[in-house]
Design an enzyme around this catalytic site. Structure first.
Site, short mmCIF file in Angstrom:
data_model
loop_
_atom_site.label_atom_id
_atom_site.label_comp_id
_atom_site.label_asym_id
_atom_site.label_seq_id
_atom_site.Cartn_x
_atom_site.Cartn_y
_atom_site.Cartn_z
N GLU A 29 40.17 73.64 -13.28
CA GLU A 29 39.17 74.68 -13.19
C GLU A 29 39.83 76.05 -13.40
O GLU A 29 40.81 76.37 -12.71
CB GLU A 29 38.48 74.64 -11.82
CG GLU A 29 37.71 73.34 -11.60
CD GLU A 29 37.55 72.97 -10.12
OE1 GLU A 29 37.88 73.79 -9.25
OE2 GLU A 29 37.12 71.83 -9.85
N LEU A 58 33.27 71.57 -12.55
CA LEU A 58 33.76 71.68 -11.17
C LEU A 58 33.76 70.31 -10.48
O LEU A 58 32.87 70.01 -9.69
CB LEU A 58 32.90 72.68 -10.41
CG LEU A 58 33.57 73.42 -9.25
CD1 LEU A 58 32.75 74.61 -8.83
CD2 LEU A 58 33.88 72.53 -8.09
N SER A 59 34.74 69.50 -10.80
CA SER A 59 34.81 68.17 -10.20
C SER A 59 36.25 67.70 -10.16
O SER A 59 36.83 67.37 -11.18
CB SER A 59 33.96 67.18 -11.00
OG SER A 59 34.27 65.85 -10.61
N GLU A 60 36.81 67.70 -8.98
CA GLU A 60 38.18 67.20 -8.83
C GLU A 60 38.23 65.71 -9.10
O GLU A 60 39.24 65.18 -9.57
CB GLU A 60 38.71 67.51 -7.43
CG GLU A 60 38.99 68.99 -7.18
CD GLU A 60 37.74 69.84 -7.06
OE1 GLU A 60 36.65 69.27 -6.85
OE2 GLU A 60 37.84 71.08 -7.20
N ASP A 85 43.37 71.97 -0.72
CA ASP A 85 42.24 71.68 0.17
C ASP A 85 41.04 71.10 -0.59
O ASP A 85 40.14 70.53 0.03
CB ASP A 85 41.80 72.96 0.86
CG ASP A 85 43.01 73.75 1.37
OD1 ASP A 85 43.24 73.73 2.57
OD2 ASP A 85 43.73 74.35 0.55
N HIS A 129 41.87 77.07 2.37
CA HIS A 129 42.77 77.55 1.31
C HIS A 129 44.19 77.60 1.84
O HIS A 129 44.98 78.42 1.39
CB HIS A 129 42.36 78.94 0.82
CG HIS A 129 40.98 79.03 0.26
ND1 HIS A 129 39.88 79.28 1.03
CD2 HIS A 129 40.51 78.88 -1.01
CE1 HIS A 129 38.79 79.30 0.27
NE2 HIS A 129 39.14 79.06 -0.96
C1 TPP Z 1 35.70 71.36 -4.31
C2 TPP Z 1 36.04 72.75 -4.70
N1 TPP Z 1 36.73 72.97 -5.83
C3 TPP Z 1 37.08 74.22 -6.18
C4 TPP Z 1 36.75 75.29 -5.41
C5 TPP Z 1 37.16 76.72 -5.82
N2 TPP Z 1 35.96 77.48 -6.18
C6 TPP Z 1 35.37 78.31 -5.31
S1 TPP Z 1 33.95 78.94 -5.90
C7 TPP Z 1 34.11 78.13 -7.36
C8 TPP Z 1 33.06 78.26 -8.42
C9 TPP Z 1 31.70 77.91 -7.92
O1 TPP Z 1 30.76 78.10 -8.94
P1 TPP Z 1 29.21 77.87 -8.65
O2 TPP Z 1 29.01 76.56 -8.00
O3 TPP Z 1 28.50 78.11 -9.92
O4 TPP Z 1 28.82 78.95 -7.57
P2 TPP Z 1 28.88 80.54 -7.70
O5 TPP Z 1 30.24 80.95 -7.20
O6 TPP Z 1 28.64 80.90 -9.11
O7 TPP Z 1 27.81 81.04 -6.78
C10 TPP Z 1 35.29 77.37 -7.37
C11 TPP Z 1 35.77 76.57 -8.51
C12 TPP Z 1 36.04 75.03 -4.23
N3 TPP Z 1 35.68 76.01 -3.39
N4 TPP Z 1 35.71 73.76 -3.90
#
Ligand code: TPP
Ligand code: TPP
Ligand code: MG
Ligand code: MG
Lengths: 325, 371, 325, 371
Positions: A29, A58-60, A85, A129
């Protein structure tokens, strides 16, 4: 020799690996245009393009699962998990698939791949984190689990991990990313995944650590030295498989052992080091085996500095063990 | 993008229909033989388990058309992520029965060295990836392998096999989503056999079909009569063509029925309405294809008898050979964990050998698989 | 007192809990009409209906995630994971959510729920139906991790878990499901989640175990007795939080310790027991701390009986430690 | 089941349109106030972070209509699984600023006792469930809570909030699938703000919209103009009605735009085409609603000034109070891990106190959040 931060050294290793071998690809990501939230993958997207440097959904689970598929196909994928995390949605692919593929296929199929992720505290990130979760992986046969503590090691260990035939969990102590610069050899080199590093020699107490805690232990060793206690500091570099022989050798000399980790204490890797010594070298022990660790709680936000073991906490344990009669 | 919700059928229930272009009598015969082989292999497998000669068995009875139709559309260079219920594909591809039974006995000849339960094959020579027990994990892996083929510029398709239950897994969602975004040459084969052990398809999802789930990933979804070997072949062929043309992935749902228990440990009487079973028994895919072949003058009773005798003979021979092969060496517990055995494992192996030297062989106290 | 197998005792506990409190619900794969693949939930569906006994889609992530939501809402869900080896798709919900909910919400939101699952070997299930993974959970603050070893404990511990305010991972040693019948009290009772059980007293060696290994340890203790070695056998019952005090007390008496687990050795829970004693009671130790365990490999199929620690392997460790001078 | 692919809009870009039935001038004013409040709160939050007074901030600028429109349709008994970007809902529901700033300072007044980063609120009194950082986890939990409401016979809706990125998570798939099968009263609110940090929506999925994913779970999907507060209100109201009538879950996609960085640690210049930003700036949801209100004679400059002064005053006061509240006690590291503190933690707490007695307070060496 050039001087680099750990981040720069990791980025250098990445560039070298991807130039050396077209089968090395990376995915995760925000690793493309953004270059990673810490900047570890900076410049890769521009140089190697979107077929080899892949921003993902967004998928580990998907990141690790597809990376396993790429490795099975013959690539050498390096998957970034943005924070350790957040690795758990992909935990099944790690413990059930990546770790067991070679074994369960009788050696027909293998997963030469790296899952790299920033680990541990130090950025005031609260409990999602900041965690140090190496113990989960260290309890999973089939994985290699690597944690550098210096820029030079970071580069050489990452290169060794990318070109290793086994799957590697590569944990980067984010607190050390910009901790300071150090000499880093130019060009390609590997640091062995099987050997611990004796960070400093000493005769009174063996102090074992890895990753982010190593510099803290160095400071504690300095303080101990002022009090006349000679600390032998061992940086494990890998916690699975780990170099027990070097630790046991040292304990035979010092008779005293402290193990320091940032993770919560119960069932952490420090317990393994301690138990191994209590099994293999108990007759050399002149004192209890000290453990320094995070507390058995989730990782807090405001009081992060109180939670994380600091040099004084390490020093206290060293002094306690050194003073035991 | 076509989102077919109607069921693709070629051979009607009366055995009438037009064969897909490009297949000839030899193909029809090979397909039928593989389907029959699978049925007989399954019957024998269940028997062997009942007799306590192997520990576990998963039959695919009822799903032969769904599997052979698709497998027949595969290219030799294609990569296959199978499920534990798709051994028919190995039979079609000519994997020797000895190799299959060695795996099921977990003996010294077993490619997986006695480390996995029966039906968890690996056949690297035909690009058959090692089968896993956890449901769904191969789906995202297939998406990754298909992406790798794109990166390397290889022209082929990657096939992921799974059941109706598998569509609920994390990896289904991740795998189809990644493949959709990457437009990877991946074919997602969902065998909807109505059951995930005892959970019926309508408790698996409220979606009106499994094929409809393709919409969520921007790929075509096809719903196919899974008891019609030609329909399955035709859908698979189209999907493969799309994959090789760079048009991306396809989700195929083969509507079929699990005509036996989930595995040798299961008893469907506890949860399955008998009428449902009976209605599907009438749609037996082998009978349907047989009718078609008979109408074309290809199938005869004599041929059937010859085939059966041949297959049963092959099976008997391979079973005997596998059964008389010894267990793997105890070293196999320790090898293949890593590319090279680390010190820790060498020490543990030494310790084990020492124990056996001192105390003798370790008693096998058994244990029977419940699932 | 009635005699029951562990399966019967667990089923009895289930019926009692669901009769006692309408907020107790259960969900999982094949737990309804089929009654579970082992039969643990037999009869519940007919008695309590499909709103309280829920067959679910095939998703451990969904099973645990929705159970967390039910617990947040005020129910007391009991989620079944068909085999512990299949829990990893739901691991994130366990470590990130269930375990940390109370902490991260300052106590406003809690997850009083149970995730129960058959664990360990004994059914010739190969490496995806046999693993003992308690160490992953034991390294996760916020969870309780419970493993019974007798039918009576199984019932009392399950009832205590269901009505406990903390989230519980309840691991059922499937090898003991039908291991034999024993006395089980009728009606409702709880067995404490905080106290180890001294399964047998002895003065020479302390032997610590939990779950499936306890009967094996009993057999080993019998064999040791024949050789004149008195074993004090402690069944931990819970590995998080665990009753270290009882173990330390015993070691103070015997001076010798062996810890036995079925899981792979490295970073398993046996290491924690050993490390705790090496830290807190090293001065009482007269011998190395022995660990008996599975090997550091995935779990094999054909050679399961060679892999799993048996009474002889335990006996050897006890003899070794007892004979140390 | 309607699968709306067209965009539901009420107020057109010129600020013209008919208000949904059931809302009156007081409602319009309350909605506008909450939207403006959110904008000002966000500006202040970013400033506080830039000044180093709080460690982190997540703005919702651009998404005020998407959030307030839906929040206005909620019932008091409804249960809310929010995201880290939906603090507007707390502002609407009258949660005191002091509570919010205490959380952001992680001080002694903080309900979560300084354990989570800013924006991770919990407000049990309004059924606001504790926010998590891991993306998606609240989605399956919401499905479970909705099922619990069904089991208990409670008439209410459960709301799960997440972003476009969240739709790729395991829990999205599991949560919507379970809710579909159970027909639970759950409303899945997807705020498609075009970005998951730097990953654009078209790299998130190949699906033609996020609303379309509802098909895969047998529930209605609605695609809504997320910068139109009335459209969002109307869609949410309908979904809630359906939930309370026992008609099951709904997926709503609010098409909107993240008009700022992902968080105080992000710089969109590295990945965002400036034209895209500019085109959305013209669709600012607050301006659009303001135009409508002005046309109705409700909005005046004087009112706006009054509101702003009032809000800025409230903010200033609460900031000062939060900033002067001390840190939580060190005991808070150890409490709430379990219902009762186990021996192990008591010992660790004692050890820590002992260390502080001996060595003095532990130095705060800082650390800045990069994301
Ligand atoms: C499982 C997971 N992977 C990665 C992250 C890091 N991260 C925090 S916010 C984010 C993007 C989220 O995007 P979206 O779901 O569109 O929500 P938005 O921030 O646009 O409101 C990421 C990759 C996380 N918090 N949780
Ligand atoms: C992750 C996971 N959960 C549970 C199981 C246990 N299990 C084995 S097969 C099966 C049902 C699978 O159903 P389906 O996907 O429809 O495939 P089928 O068996 O019908 O071919 C279950 C629940 C498993 N193997 N993996
Ligand atoms: Mg099925
Ligand atoms: Mg977004």
């Amino acid at each position: 020799m050039p001087q680099m931060t750990m981040l720069e050294a990791l980025n250098d290793a990445y560039h070298i690996a991807m130039e050396k071998d077209a089968d090395v690809v990376t995915l995760g990501e925000d690793i493309g245009k953004k270059g990673g939230v810490f900047g570890t993958t900076a410049g890769l997207y521009d140089k190697f393009g979107d077929m080899r440097v892949m921003d993902t959904p967004l998928s580990e689970c998907g990141i690790i699962g597809t990376a396993v598929g790429m490795a099975l196909y013959g690539l050498k994928p390096v998957a970034e998990i943005q924070f350790l995390d957040f690795i758990y949605p992909g935990f099944d692919q790690i413990v059930s698939e990546m770790a067991k593929m070679r074994y369960r296929s009788g050696g027909e199929w293998t997963c030469p791949m790296v899952v790299r992720s920033p680990s541990g505290g130090g950025i005031r990130g609260g409990h999602y984190h900041s965690q140090s979760s190496e113990a989960y992986f260290a309890h999973t046969p089939g994985l290699r689990v690597v944690m550098p503590s210096t820029p030079g090691d970071a580069k050489g260990l990452l290169l060794a991990s990318i070109f290793c035939d086994d799957p590697v969990i590569f944990l980067e102590p984010k607190a050390l990313y910009r901790h300071g610069k150090a000499d880093v050899e130019e060009g390609y080199y590997e640091v062995s995944l099987d050997e611990a590093r004796i960070a400093r020699e000493g005769n009174d107490v063996t102090l074992v650590s890895w990753g982010a805690m190593v510099p803290t232990c160095e400071q504690a060793a300095d303080l101990a030295q002022e009090k006349g206690i000679g600390v032998e500091l061992i940086d494990l570099r890998s916690v699975l498989p780990w170099d027990a022989a070097t630790v046991i050798e040292s304990v035979k000399k010092t008779g005293r052992l402290v193990v320091a980790q940032e993770a919560p204490r119960t069932c952490g890797f420090a317990s393994e080091v301690s138990a191994t010594v209590a099994e293999k070298a108990v007759e050399y022990l002149e004192a209890p085996i000290g453990r320094v660790s995070g507390f058995d709680t989730p990782f807090p936000y405001t009081l992060e500095h109180v939670y994380k073991p600091d040099k004084k906490r390490v020093l206290n344990a060293v002094e306690y063990v050194a003073g035991w009669e | 993008m076509a989102q077919a919700t109607e069921l693709l059928t070629v051979i009607d229930p009366k055995g009438k229909g037009k064969a897909p272009a490009g297949l000839d009598t030899d193909d029809f015969k090979a397909m039928y033989r593989a389907m029959l082989f699978t049925r007989l292999f399954d019957q024998r497998g269940m028997n062997l388990q009942r007799q306590g000669r192997i520990g576990f068995f998963v039959p695919s009875t009822g799903q032969e058309a769904s599997q052979i139709g698709a497998a027949y559309a595969m290219g030799q260079e294609d990569v296959l992520f199978p499920s534990y219920r798709t051994h028919s594909i190995a039979l079609l591809k000519g994997i020797s029965l000895k190799r299959m039974y060695d795996q099921m006995w977990g003996n010294d000849g077993d490619a997986v060295k006695g480390r996995q339960m029966p039906n968890h094959f690996t056949f690297k020579d035909i690009n058959w990836v090692s089968i896993s027990s956890p449901i769904g994990t191969q789906i995202s892996q297939a998406a990754g392998a298909a992406r790798a083929a794109q990166i390397k510029g290889d022209k082929l398709a990657v096939w992921a096999w799974f059941g109706d239950g598998g569509t609920s897994s994390n990896d289904f969602h991740a795998g189809l989503n990644f493949a959709g975004v990457w437009k990877s040459p991946c074919i997602f084969m969902c065998e909807n056999n109505h059951w995930a052990i005892s959970v019926p398809q309508e408790m698996q999802t409220a979606s009106h079909s499994f094929a409809a789930k393709a919409v969520a990933y921007g790929m075509p979804g096809m719903r196919v009569d899974g008891n019609d070997v030609f329909a399955v072949y035709e859908a698979s062929r189209q999907a493969r063509e799309r994959a090789l043309n760079g048009d991306g992935p396809t989700l195929i749902e083969n509507l079929t029925f699990r005509m036996g228990p989930h595995s040798s440990s299961d008893d469907p009487k506890r949860y399955q309405p008998p009428e449902l079973f009976e209605s599907w028994q009438k749609k037996d895919p082998i009978e349907r294809f047989q009718q078609w072949l008979a109408a074309e003058g290809i199938w005869t009773e004599a041929w059937e008898d010859k085939l059966r005798t041949e297959i049963m003979g092959e099976i008997a021979e391979a079973v005997e050979a596998a059964e008389s092969t010894p267990q793997p060496e105890i070293e196999t517990i320790f090898t293949d964990v890593y590319a090279e055995m680390p010190t820790l494992l060498k020490d543990q192996l030494e310790g084990l050998k020492e124990q056996i030297r001192r105390d003798g062989d370790i008693e096998d106290t058994g244990g029977a698989f419940p699932l």
